[in-house]
Write an enzyme that holds these catalytic residues in place. Structure first.
Site, PDB file in Angstrom:
ATOM      1  N   LYS A  32       0.964  -1.183  -0.137  1.00 55.90           N
ATOM      2  CA  LYS A  32      -0.058  -0.177  -0.061  1.00 55.90           C
ATOM      3  C   LYS A  32       0.977   1.402  -0.109  1.00 55.90           C
ATOM      4  CE  LYS A  32      -2.068   1.857   3.721  1.00 55.90           C
ATOM      5  NZ  LYS A  32      -1.924   3.167   3.674  1.00 55.90           N
ATOM      6  N   ASP A  59      -3.346   4.259  -2.261  1.00 58.67           N
ATOM      7  CA  ASP A  59      -4.366   4.588  -0.899  1.00 58.67           C
ATOM      8  C   ASP A  59      -4.420   6.280  -0.674  1.00 58.67           C
ATOM      9  OD1 ASP A  59      -5.898   4.735   1.300  1.00 58.67           O
ATOM     10  OD2 ASP A  59      -4.464   4.342   2.781  1.00 58.67           O
ATOM     11  N   LYS A  61      -7.577   8.041  -1.015  1.00 59.46           N
ATOM     12  CA  LYS A  61      -8.756   8.346  -0.388  1.00 59.46           C
ATOM     13  C   LYS A  61      -9.401   9.638  -1.001  1.00 59.46           C
ATOM     14  CE  LYS A  61      -7.708   6.243   3.941  1.00 59.46           C
ATOM     15  NZ  LYS A  61      -6.330   6.102   3.979  1.00 59.46           N
ATOM     16  N   ASP A  64     -13.940  14.632  -3.281  1.00 57.96           N
ATOM     17  CA  ASP A  64     -14.347  16.140  -3.884  1.00 57.96           C
ATOM     18  C   ASP A  64     -15.454  16.098  -4.697  1.00 57.96           C
ATOM     19  OD1 ASP A  64     -13.601  18.861  -4.920  1.00 57.96           O
ATOM     20  OD2 ASP A  64     -11.573  18.345  -4.256  1.00 57.96           O
ATOM     21  N   PRO A  66     -17.707  15.678  -7.851  1.00 52.37           N
ATOM     22  CA  PRO A  66     -17.577  14.197  -9.152  1.00 52.37           C
ATOM     23  C   PRO A  66     -16.704  14.807 -10.066  1.00 52.37           C
ATOM     24  CG  PRO A  66     -19.872  14.536  -8.298  1.00 52.37           C
ATOM     25  CD  PRO A  66     -19.174  15.823  -7.662  1.00 52.37           C
ATOM     26  N   THR A  68     -14.047  16.886 -10.498  1.00 53.32           N
ATOM     27  CA  THR A  68     -12.597  16.857  -9.835  1.00 53.32           C
ATOM     28  C   THR A  68     -12.210  15.400  -9.700  1.00 53.32           C
ATOM     29  OG1 THR A  68     -12.961  18.917  -9.129  1.00 53.32           O
ATOM     30  CG2 THR A  68     -11.009  17.698  -8.181  1.00 53.32           C
ATOM     31  N   THR A 119     -11.120   3.328  10.274  1.00 54.21           N
ATOM     32  CA  THR A 119     -11.064   2.823  11.660  1.00 54.21           C
ATOM     33  C   THR A 119     -10.444   3.276  12.858  1.00 54.21           C
ATOM     34  OG1 THR A 119      -8.738   1.807  10.885  1.00 54.21           O
ATOM     35  CG2 THR A 119     -10.615   0.421  10.284  1.00 54.21           C
ATOM     36  N   ARG A 181      -4.049  -5.755  14.006  1.00 53.61           N
ATOM     37  CA  ARG A 181      -3.031  -6.079  15.122  1.00 53.61           C
ATOM     38  C   ARG A 181      -2.812  -7.501  15.626  1.00 53.61           C
ATOM     39  NH1 ARG A 181      -2.522  -1.665  13.233  1.00 53.61           N
ATOM     40  NH2 ARG A 181      -2.339   0.216  14.100  1.00 53.61           N
ATOM     41  N   GLY A 210       0.123  -2.314   8.897  1.00 60.41           N
ATOM     42  CA  GLY A 210       1.516  -1.415   8.691  1.00 60.41           C
ATOM     43  C   GLY A 210       2.447  -1.569   9.845  1.00 60.41           C
ATOM     44  N   ARG A 211       2.170  -0.912  10.785  1.00 55.19           N
ATOM     45  CA  ARG A 211       3.370  -1.005  11.903  1.00 55.19           C
ATOM     46  C   ARG A 211       3.771  -2.351  12.504  1.00 55.19           C
ATOM     47  NH1 ARG A 211       0.468   4.198  14.591  1.00 55.19           N
ATOM     48  NH2 ARG A 211      -1.494   3.350  13.617  1.00 55.19           N
TER      49      ARG A 211
END
Length: 232
Positions: A32, A59, A61, A64, A66, A68, A119, A181, A210-211
């Site tokens: 990602k 990713d 997200k 705006d 439509p 654009t 989340t 996690r 991720g982490r």
């Protein structure tokens, strides 16, 4: 489409990301690219990661008007990505415009998914900050239905909600779920989380981690643990 683990490469520079990915000499995990890395390294980052053999979820997200979003997706369609996203809260018209912009002249396009509720959001924040008084699960399901009606391939939701999304939208409709996690790990800034094994049981199609992987003492081992727990 089988289940897969997507590593959130939320690094602040191309060098950090490429150094991290250089450890994956065998299996080439799904990656990602989020806002931090994309804004730092630009579209060229997509090319560099693709050259290493990784599928890419971009990713950004988008959210705006439509027109654009349609034009922005038209630009993103020129990148060699496998999946991208936008906010379902931008309305069905925005999602339909995004799909139009993302579809190339030959009819091909990356997967397009919509973020339902982040989340990091819980029901209290949704009510107080966003003035949305419906139950969180109901909102997520409604946004998923709107995304499906707009022609999208799936949604981003908490793994806790993946089963309900499949119930209302069918099992071919993808659920891409961050907020994952290990049981012994810290939640960080996430509010709705679960483990890779539980995400599998509930019905997630992809988990975004991720982490717990990128900050692990042994990232390869952490990734392989995620794959074993989620994919089997």
């Amino acid at each position: 489409m089988g289940k897969d683990v997507i590593i959130a490469c939320d690094f602040s520079s191309a060098g950090e990301c490429l150094d991290f990915l250089s450890h994956f000499t065998g299996r080439k995990p799904y990656v990602k690219i989020g806002m931090e890395l994309f804004y730092s390294a630009g579209p060229d980052m997509v090319k560099k990661i693709k050259e290493k053999g990784h599928p890419i979820f971009l990713d950004l997200k988008l959210h705006d008007i439509p027109n654009t979003v349609m034009k922005a997706m038209r630009v993103l369609s020129n990148l060699d990505i496998d999946m991208c996203n936008l906010h379902a809260g931008g309305t069905k018209a925005m999602m339909e415009a995004a799909l139009e912009g993302l579809t190339r002249p030959d009819g091909s396009r990356p997967l397009l998914i919509a973020v339902t509720q982040l989340t990091s959001t819980n029901e209290e924040r949704m009510r107080h900050d966003l003035l949305i008084d419906r139950p969180l699960e109901e909102v997520v399901q409604h946004y998923a239905i709107c995304a499906k009606e707009a022609g999208l391939d799936g949604v981003v939701c908490s793994p806790l909600e993946a089963g309900q999304v499949h119930k209302v939208c069918g099992h071919q409709f993808l659920t891409v779920t961050p907020g994952v996690r290990f049981p012994e790990g810290e939640k960080g800034d996430q509010a709705r989380v679960t483990s890779p094994a539980d995400a599998k049981k509930i019905g997630s199609d992809y988990i975004v981690v991720g982490r717990p992987i990128t900050a692990a003492a042994d990232p390869i081992a952490a990734y392989e643990r995620c794959v074993a727990d989620f994919v089997g």
